[in-house]
Design an enzyme around this catalytic site. Structure first.
Site, PDB file in Angstrom:
ATOM      1  N   ARG A   1       0.070  -7.323   2.207  1.00 14.93           N
ATOM      2  CA  ARG A   1       1.008  -6.199   2.187  1.00 14.93           C
ATOM      3  C   ARG A   1       2.404  -6.817   2.189  1.00 14.93           C
ATOM      4  O   ARG A   1       2.694  -7.693   3.012  1.00 14.93           O
ATOM      5  CB  ARG A   1       0.800  -5.324   3.416  1.00 14.93           C
ATOM      6  CG  ARG A   1       1.992  -4.406   3.781  1.00 14.93           C
ATOM      7  CD  ARG A   1       2.174  -3.265   2.798  1.00 14.93           C
ATOM      8  NE  ARG A   1       1.080  -2.332   2.882  1.00 14.93           N
ATOM      9  CZ  ARG A   1       1.156  -1.105   3.414  1.00 14.93           C
ATOM     10  NH1 ARG A   1       2.299  -0.681   3.896  1.00 14.93           N
ATOM     11  NH2 ARG A   1       0.112  -0.322   3.430  1.00 14.93           N
TER      12      ARG A   1
ATOM     13  N   HIS B   1      -0.748   0.296  -4.718  1.00 22.42           N
ATOM     14  CA  HIS B   1      -1.576   0.262  -3.518  1.00 22.42           C
ATOM     15  C   HIS B   1      -2.990   0.647  -3.964  1.00 22.42           C
ATOM     16  O   HIS B   1      -3.466   1.745  -3.710  1.00 22.42           O
ATOM     17  CB  HIS B   1      -1.020   1.274  -2.501  1.00 22.42           C
ATOM     18  CG  HIS B   1      -1.548   1.114  -1.114  1.00 22.42           C
ATOM     19  ND1 HIS B   1      -2.555   0.247  -0.783  1.00 22.42           N
ATOM     20  CD2 HIS B   1      -1.191   1.724   0.046  1.00 22.42           C
ATOM     21  CE1 HIS B   1      -2.798   0.330   0.508  1.00 22.42           C
ATOM     22  NE2 HIS B   1      -1.987   1.224   1.040  1.00 22.42           N
TER      23      HIS B   1
ATOM     24  N   ARG C   1      -2.098   1.128  10.152  1.00 27.45           N
ATOM     25  CA  ARG C   1      -3.308   1.819   9.688  1.00 27.45           C
ATOM     26  C   ARG C   1      -3.996   1.072   8.554  1.00 27.45           C
ATOM     27  O   ARG C   1      -5.221   0.947   8.550  1.00 27.45           O
ATOM     28  CB  ARG C   1      -3.000   3.261   9.290  1.00 27.45           C
ATOM     29  CG  ARG C   1      -1.857   3.408   8.308  1.00 27.45           C
ATOM     30  CD  ARG C   1      -1.713   4.855   7.840  1.00 27.45           C
ATOM     31  NE  ARG C   1      -1.475   5.788   8.931  1.00 27.45           N
ATOM     32  CZ  ARG C   1      -2.001   6.998   8.997  1.00 27.45           C
ATOM     33  NH1 ARG C   1      -2.829   7.419   8.066  1.00 27.45           N
ATOM     34  NH2 ARG C   1      -1.701   7.804   9.993  1.00 27.45           N
ATOM     35  N   THR C   2      -3.234   0.530   7.636  1.00 25.05           N
ATOM     36  CA  THR C   2      -3.874  -0.202   6.543  1.00 25.05           C
ATOM     37  C   THR C   2      -4.491  -1.507   7.060  1.00 25.05           C
ATOM     38  O   THR C   2      -5.586  -1.897   6.669  1.00 25.05           O
ATOM     39  CB  THR C   2      -2.857  -0.500   5.425  1.00 25.05           C
ATOM     40  OG1 THR C   2      -2.296   0.726   4.989  1.00 25.05           O
ATOM     41  CG2 THR C   2      -3.513  -1.190   4.261  1.00 25.05           C
TER      42      THR C   2
ATOM     43  N   LYS D   1      15.074 -14.888   4.802  1.00 29.44           N
ATOM     44  CA  LYS D   1      15.256 -16.320   5.061  1.00 29.44           C
ATOM     45  C   LYS D   1      14.346 -16.849   6.169  1.00 29.44           C
ATOM     46  O   LYS D   1      14.688 -17.765   6.883  1.00 29.44           O
ATOM     47  CB  LYS D   1      16.718 -16.636   5.392  1.00 29.44           C
ATOM     48  CG  LYS D   1      17.685 -16.263   4.259  1.00 29.44           C
ATOM     49  CD  LYS D   1      17.484 -17.145   3.047  1.00 29.44           C
ATOM     50  CE  LYS D   1      18.351 -16.665   1.886  1.00 29.44           C
ATOM     51  NZ  LYS D   1      17.930 -17.198   0.603  1.00 29.44           N
TER      52      LYS D   1
END
Lengths: 432, 329
Positions: free
Chosen positions: B105, B135, B55-56, B83
């Site tokens: 993000r 955020h 959604r973001t 890693k």
């Protein structure tokens, strides 16, 4: 072997005198000394303005060899140690393989002898593979050529109370000491920095002071109960200082160390999210630092130990959570002790000699180091210029790693020369 | 505005109001048949997502595209934490591709801060959620939604959120949304009360300048806004609360609690909701709920942020089209 005649040097901050190192020992101390018979071999050093200290002894060094020779080797680590004024270091056991057998500790001991920059005393692991399950063969390591007396799972806590009790009891047979990394594991799962106002704001999982203090309190009680000897690694909180102070008042056989970075730096550096400041235990508050300095001044904290922890560049050139814990310390320790203890008047040079040489040698049960500068004593001596000032440059370190949190910082003092049994490992600030 | 948007604390009240007012103008686009402006034509926005957040990501993607920017989506699951390729190498790769803005993000708190300040990239960095830290665009869209509903003289014309009471309820300890909202809402003059069981407040919450309460029922009647935070059921396995049911009973917003609210009070949630946990379906789907509108507003606010960061329009004619030749500092 050359002889060294140091003119007009101040031993532990005392009046200027001449100091002759010859035949591996302190040959003479006094005014207007003349060179020894074979004068051609005598090197004269102008000691004006320099302080002579006994060779420093580090009870807590990570040399990374065997296993992580990309971060440090015994040779490079002991070079850094010599440049920092150390003549002996204790190499922590968390190598790959872990120093939990006579074979590995003898290998590290032999590498130290070959390197020749300072004496290396391997620390043995308390438990097999640092796993906290089963005692390592502590007796075999004690009886080996490395003559191990200090045992530690450093990096991990011996958190099991029964195992810790047994370890404390067992090492009594050969006058060993358990050097505990005090960190309650459940209270510090995923911990990234000191738990406090800042960890809450930065969203970094907190490492609460109580996780250190609870283990120290337990271990002090266990030590008293079984009549053994405990050394507490890298004490970082004001509460820990109080607990150790109380244990000593009760006459229990507990010693403790503080690291230079905990004396000087504080947790607000985490605001940069730069993992150069990520270390375990974490940087704490200014009040904790003040308590450590007061504890070191009054002897509650017995020694300064570096916890020199080299890491390759990529392990610090990343996001905070992904980065390794630890920072370099050998080459800056004496300067930081001057900055935080000597210059503010908390400790004189006699006190520095005690906290950085006599006491760590005593705890580690090594006879040839940590001796006062007296005629006949092994010539383990460092010449230090407290009036100098220098800006730390990471790339100038002898360490293979560059993770110093002091880069760009101006610090007082400079190690001018280091002598190991009369042989110069450092002269004019340079490795020999 | 600063060159990067890493924390809600980077925004002054003027900055924040500029974002909200710009978003208000841009939001009207959503009602037009052609939803596109040429403002960022030729600029490249990279969505760099080390964590799944559909959604973001699509909100930022829609925002950038409506401003005519080129969008590159880079899903880099498995950072150096596992890693894989390191954050640094990923950043250098994007830089080499000529990104003007990097929307990041990441599961590690501070990762966007590292990206912006380690010399790895020259582009603007927008924090789209980092670990349990912040955020900020979520806080901006939340503030925008509140402002549209509660701005002083009614919708759209109010100056700011001065004196408005906002209750934020739930897992404050692990919530980047709560941190950014606490910062931004205070900047805008709102009175914030955080509500949670004591286990879900971080140490040092008393220094945040907000009110705190363990008692949801005492807070609800005074609130103008109630924002419910997502609470993962798994938290009970780490003893943050005994059971999901007990959590819901004490801190969940249900129909009965909703009736204690003032008539004008709105209910918000940053999503994704755990229905039946922190919020019941009848509340989430009620008239008070502005949860779907938050999503719409998210696109407008992110358009405003990208526009203001990339067009370099600070105090000048920021509603005009950005000069195409302008380069970043």
């Amino acid at each position: 072997m050359s002889a060294y005649l140091i003119r007009a040097v101040s031993i532990l901050g005392g009046d200027a005198t001449d100091l002759l190192l010859h035949g591996g020992v302190v040959a003479a101390i006094g005014a207007d000394l003349t060179a020894t018979g074979d004068t051609g071999d005598t090197v004269e050093i102008d000691g004006t303005g320099l302080v002579a200290l006994p060779g420093l002894v580090d009870l807590h060094t990570h040399l990374r060899e065997p296993g992580r020779e990309d971060a440090e080797t015994v040779e490079s680590g002991t070079q850094a140690a010599a440049l920092g004024g150390f003549t002996a270091v204790h190499a922590m056991a968390n190598t790959e393989p872990v120093a939990d057998t006579a074979g590995v500790v003898e290998q590290v001991w032999r590498l130290g002898r070959e390197a020749g920059y300072c004496d290396v005393y391997p620390i043995g692991a308390v438990t097999v593979g640092l796993q906290g399950q089963q005692l390592a063969e502590l007796g075999a390591m004690a009886d080996s050529a490395a003559r191990v007396r200090v045992f530690s799972d450093d990096g991990k806590c011996v958190s099991d109370a029964v195992l810790m009790r047994r370890a404390l009891e067992y090492v009594k047979a050969f006058d060993g000491v358990i050097a505990q990394h005090a960190q309650e594991p459940r209270l510090t799962e995923g911990a990234q920095m000191n738990e406090g106002e800042l960890s809450g704001r930065l969203g970094l999982t907190g490492w609460p002071a109580v996780a250190e203090e609870a283990i120290i309190a337990r271990d002090c009680l266990l030590t008293a109960h079984v009549g053994s000897r405990l050394h507490v690694c890298h004490v970082s909180t004001a509460g820990s200082v109080e607990i150790v102070r109380d244990a000593k008042r009760k006459g229990w056989n507990v010693t403790a160390e503080a690291c230079p970075h905990h004396l000087l730096l504080t947790d607000d550096l985490a605001q940069t999210y730069d993992p150069i400041y990520k270390v375990n235990p974490p940087l704490r508050t200014a009040a904790d630092g003040a308590a450590l300095r007061a504890g070191l001044a009054d002897g509650t904290i017995d020694i300064v130990a570096t916890d020199h922890a080299p890491h390759p560049h990529e392990d610090k050139d990343c996001e905070w959570a992904a980065a390794a814990f630890g920072m370099l310390g050998l080459e800056t320790a004496l300067s930081i002790v001057q900055e935080t203890m000597v210059d503010p008047g908390l400790l004189d040079w006699e006190g520095v000699a005690d906290r950085m040489s006599y006491a760590p040698a005593r705890i580690g049960r090594i006879a040839d180091h940590g001796r006062p500068i007296e005629v006949g004593a092994p010539a383990n001596v460092v010449l230090y210029d407290p009036a100098a000032r220098r800006t730390v440059v990471a790339s100038e370190s002898a360490s293979l790693s560059r993770n110093t949190p002091y880069a760009g910082m101006e610090l007082p003092g400079r190690v001018v020369a280091t002598f190991l049994r009369g042989t110069a490992t450092v002269l004019d600030g340079k490795l020999q | 505005m600063k060159r990067h948007l890493l924390s809600a604390a980077d925004l002054t009240r003027d900055d924040a109001m500029l974002v909200l007012k710009t978003a208000e103008e841009l939001r009207s686009l959503a009602d037009r048949p052609i939803k596109k402006l040429p403002a960022l034509r030729g600029r490249t926005v990279v969505n760099l997502f080390f964590e799944d957040s559909t959604r973001t990501r699509i909100s930022f993607e829609a925002a950038a595209k409506r401003l005519s920017a080129d969008v590159i989506n880079f899903s880099a699951k498995g950072s150096s934490l596992s890693k894989g390729e390191s954050l640094k190498d990923t950043a250098l790769t994007l830089e080499a591709m000529g990104a003007d803005a990097v929307v990041v993000r990441h599961g590690a708190s501070g990762a966007p801060h590292r990206l912006a300040h380690s010399g790895w990239v020259r582009s603007s960095v927008v924090n789209a959620g980092d670990g349990t830290h912040e955020h900020p665009t979520q806080a901006l869209l939340d503030a925008f939604t509140m402002w549209r509903h509660l701005g002083k003289d009614g919708a759209r014309s109010g100056d700011n959120l001065e004196g408005r009471r906002v209750a934020i309820v739930g897992d404050v300890l692990h919530s980047r949304v709560a941190r950014s909202n606490a910062l931004l809402l205070q900047t805008l003059g709102a009175e914030v009360t955080l509500v949670a069981p004591p286990t879900l407040f971080p140490v040092g919450i008393d220094t945040w300048g907000v009110e705190t309460s363990y008692d949801l029922d005492a807070v609800l009647p005074k609130a103008d806004v109630v924002m419910m935070l997502r609470v993962q059921r798994e938290r009970m396995n780490a003893s943050f609360f005994p059971t999901a049911r007990e959590y819901s009973r004490r801190y969940g917003l249900d129909g009965k609690r909703m009736r204690a609210l003032q008539d004008h009070t709105i209910v918000m949630h940053p999503g994704p909701m755990v229905r039946g946990m922190e919020i019941t379906a009848d509340v989430a789907d009620s008239d008070r709920s502005v949860i779907v509108e938050q999503v719409t507003n998210g696109v407008a606010v992110r358009m405003a942020v990208l526009y203001l960061l990339l067009s370099g329009a600070n105090g000048s004619d920021h509603h005009g089209e950005a000069p195409e030749s302008e380069t970043d500092a």
